[in-house]
Scaffold this motif. Structure first.
Motif, PDB file in Angstrom:
ATOM      1  N   GLU A  83       0.844  -1.192   0.000  1.00 32.10           N
ATOM      2  CA  GLU A  83       0.000   0.000   0.000  1.00 32.10           C
ATOM      3  C   GLU A  83       0.879   1.241   0.000  1.00 32.10           C
ATOM      4  N   ASP A  84       0.213   2.365  -0.216  1.00 32.43           N
ATOM      5  CA  ASP A  84       0.987   3.609  -0.239  1.00 32.43           C
ATOM      6  C   ASP A  84       1.656   3.836   1.103  1.00 32.43           C
ATOM      7  N   LEU A  85       2.920   4.151   1.031  1.00 30.08           N
ATOM      8  CA  LEU A  85       3.631   4.510   2.248  1.00 30.08           C
ATOM      9  C   LEU A  85       3.329   5.964   2.535  1.00 30.08           C
ATOM     10  N   VAL A  86       3.169   6.276   3.810  1.00 29.64           N
ATOM     11  CA  VAL A  86       3.007   7.688   4.172  1.00 29.64           C
ATOM     12  C   VAL A  86       4.342   8.183   4.697  1.00 29.64           C
ATOM     13  N   LEU A  87       4.866   9.216   4.056  1.00 29.79           N
ATOM     14  CA  LEU A  87       6.165   9.738   4.483  1.00 29.79           C
ATOM     15  C   LEU A  87       5.952  10.811   5.537  1.00 29.79           C
ATOM     16  N   ASP A  88       6.673  10.666   6.605  1.00 27.28           N
ATOM     17  CA  ASP A  88       6.594  11.641   7.690  1.00 27.28           C
ATOM     18  C   ASP A  88       7.123  12.983   7.207  1.00 27.28           C
ATOM     19  N   THR A  89       6.463  14.068   7.582  1.00 24.76           N
ATOM     20  CA  THR A  89       6.981  15.378   7.163  1.00 24.76           C
ATOM     21  C   THR A  89       8.325  15.656   7.803  1.00 24.76           C
ATOM     22  N   LYS A  97       9.017  10.873  -2.729  1.00 28.36           N
ATOM     23  CA  LYS A  97       8.224  10.090  -3.673  1.00 28.36           C
ATOM     24  C   LYS A  97       8.102  10.889  -4.953  1.00 28.36           C
ATOM     25  N   TYR A 100       9.267   5.584  -5.015  1.00 25.12           N
ATOM     26  CA  TYR A 100       9.871   6.099  -3.789  1.00 25.12           C
ATOM     27  C   TYR A 100      11.380   6.185  -3.949  1.00 25.12           C
TER      28      TYR A 100
END
Lengths: 302, 246
Positions: free
Chosen positions: B3-9, B140, B166
């Protein structure tokens, strides 16, 4: 070489500057870039900027370039005091600089202090024996002192290393011609023709040297080079047209005693054609001198 | 597919941006350091002369037909005779550049300086990136890419399930290393941009062998058939004049 468009741009800027329309710095930059010799204007306008401290500091580091440019222009105009001041400022800013050293030597030269200048140049040469500008200055100095043979010596030494520098070959050729050493001059012009085979100027000069040396073979060769000049200029070179006529009569004189087969038969009409081209040109541009021309041609038996 | 990875800000603020900024700063710094260390090359008289000889011989070859046969032969002899012709290189003197390099410490020194200014900062930054940022997924790309790009964009992460768009931190470093040239040429002025790729190529082809080009010119001169072009010009001049007179 300055191209037509560059020249137009330069003249336009020059007009604008002369009429007080601004753009002085752009004009000075263009003069520097094209390496043209407008010393009086450069001196006048450059000095104007330099004397105005606000304008001068607005240039930033280019200020020093301007000092150099004005110094050289001033020497060219014999305003030695101005040159001295400029060089002094530069000297203060760049105490060890070779470039300023060159300017100082140039100033000595402009003052006519030959020995001192010579010494300064040789010190600079020790540092960088391959500095073309200094070698050329030495030649110029020898010429200025009226010692063409010394100039030839320097030029020969220079050409031994920088043998593809055709400006130097041209200078050498001209000095040889002035000393009536035509064989050597012919060699130099051959070199120039090699460096730029389609430039009619060199063909013309070579033809003239060959004609001056004389002799049957050289005259025939000279006629060929006059012919190539005509071809390359499209018949616009009056000098070459005269040259063809002169060559023709000289060859005719020389081969009078010989048998007919020996004569050069290539393009036999060339001479008469050149004569009529000359007549036509004189008719168009200087009808008053037509009688002079026809008498000259008559004396050449045309 | 994962699934889509969520990148931390925080990754953006503490990895992506610092990495780029550091790369730019190091590039600028390196430019000034190499400017400081650069010694102006002092040309050697022999090399200058050889270059000039080659130019003149080339001119002779190109314009041979414009000078009389006698002059051409004299010049050819001058250039290529076996005793002391300018283009003749004696066999034993044909120096190879490698030996020349070792005999001239200045040359080796120059090379060293150039390489030092290139290699040291690169190893340091690479080590730094490896140490602090290894294994991050730093960014990304907003468009999908094929599997082929995996080695380019995901250097340092050995996961085949992560989508190729990514970018890992180490790959971001490499992209910056090679991709900042345009920015440098903006900052430092066009000709000042340090170009790593070009430099690497230069290192391979070091050493210009003058004797080779000299003997090539000599061979070229030897095989020239001289055919004086000037006799033809007389006829051409005749036709030019005929047109003019009419």
């Amino acid at each position: 070489m300055v191209t037509k468009t560059e020249e137009r741009e330069l003249n336009q800027l020059e007009n604008q500057v002369e009429n007080g329309g601004g753009g002085v710095w752009e004009y000075l930059c263009l003069v520097r870039k094209l390496k043209v010799r407008r010393s009086e204007l450069v001196l006048k306008h450059g000095l104007f900027i330099l004397n105005d401290s606000g304008k001068r500091s607005a240039l930033g580091p280019d200020e020093w370039t301007l000092y150099e440019q004005v110094a050289i222009a001033a020497m060219d105009c014999q305003s030695l005091a101005v040159a001295q001041n400029c060089i002094k400022v530069l000297q203060k800013k760049f105490p060890e600089s070779k470039r300023v050293g060159k300017l100082e030597a140039l100033l000595l030269e402009a003052k006519g202090m030959w020995e001192e200048a010579e010494k300064a140049y040789s010190i600079l040469l020790e540092d960088n024996p391959l500095d073309q500008v200094i070698h050329k200055r030495k030649v110029a100095m020898a010429k200025a002192q009226g010692k063409p043979s010394l100039a030839i010596e320097h030029l020969n030494k220079y050409l031994e290393v920088f043998m593809a520098d055709h400006d130097a070959w041209r200078e050498l050729a001209e000095i040889y011609v002035s000393l009536q050493m035509y064989k050597q001059a012919a060699f130099c012009y051959e070199e120039l023709i090699l460096s730029n085979p389609t430039l009619p100027l060199y063909h013309l000069a070579y033809a003239e040297v060959l004609y001056t040396i004389g002799g049957h073979e050289n005259l025939i060769a000279a006629r060929k080079y006059y012919a190539s000049t005509i071809d390359l200029t499209g018949g616009k070179s009056t000098r070459a047209l005269f040259g063809i006529c002169l060559c023709g009569s000289a060859i005719a004189q020389l081969s009078r005693g010989r048998n007919k087969e020996d004569k050069d038969v290539a393009a036999p009409e060339l001479q008469s054609l050149a004569a009529s081209a000359l007549e036509k040109e004189y008719k168009q541009k200087a009808p008053a001198k037509l009688s002079l021309l026809s008498s000259a041609l008559r004396s050449m038996k045309l | 597919m994962a699934e889509d990875l969520v990148l931390d800000t925080a990754i953006r603020d503490w990895v992506l941006i610092p990495l780029s900024v550091v790369m730019v700063l190091i590039g600028v710094l390196r430019y000034f350091v190499s400017k400081l260390m650069r010694s102006s090359p002092t040309p050697d008289a022999k090399m200058v002369k050889e270059g000039q000889v080659v130019i003149r011989a080339r001119n002779l070859k190109a314009g041979a037909n414009f000078i009389p046969p006698k002059s051409f032969r004299a010049r050819r002899f001058y250039f290529s005779n076996e005793e002391n012709g300018l283009l003749h290189v004696p066999k034993d003197q044909a120096s190879n550049p490698q030996a020349q390099m070792f005999s001239d410490p200045n040359m080796a020194m120059d090379m060293m300086k150039k390489n030092l200014s290139m290699i040291i900062p690169q190893t340091l930054t690479f080590a730094w990136v490896n140490f602090f940022f290894s294994g991050f997924v730093a960014a990304k790309i907003p468009f999908p890419l094929t599997q082929r790009f995996r080695s380019m964009l995901q250097n340092g992460i050995d996961l085949s399930t992560v989508d190729v768009s990514y970018v890992s931190s180490r790959s971001w470093y490499f992209l910056n290393l090679f991709g900042l040239r345009g920015l440098f040429s903006l900052i430092l002025g066009d000709e000042n941009a340090i170009d790593d790729t070009q430099r690497m190529m230069q290192m391979g082809g070091f050493g210009f062998d003058a004797s080779k080009s000299l003997s090539a010119e000599k061979d070229g001169l030897d095989i020239i058939q001289h055919e004086w072009a000037l006799p033809r010009f007389e006829h051409r001049a005749e036709s030019v004049l005929r047109k003019l007179v009419q």
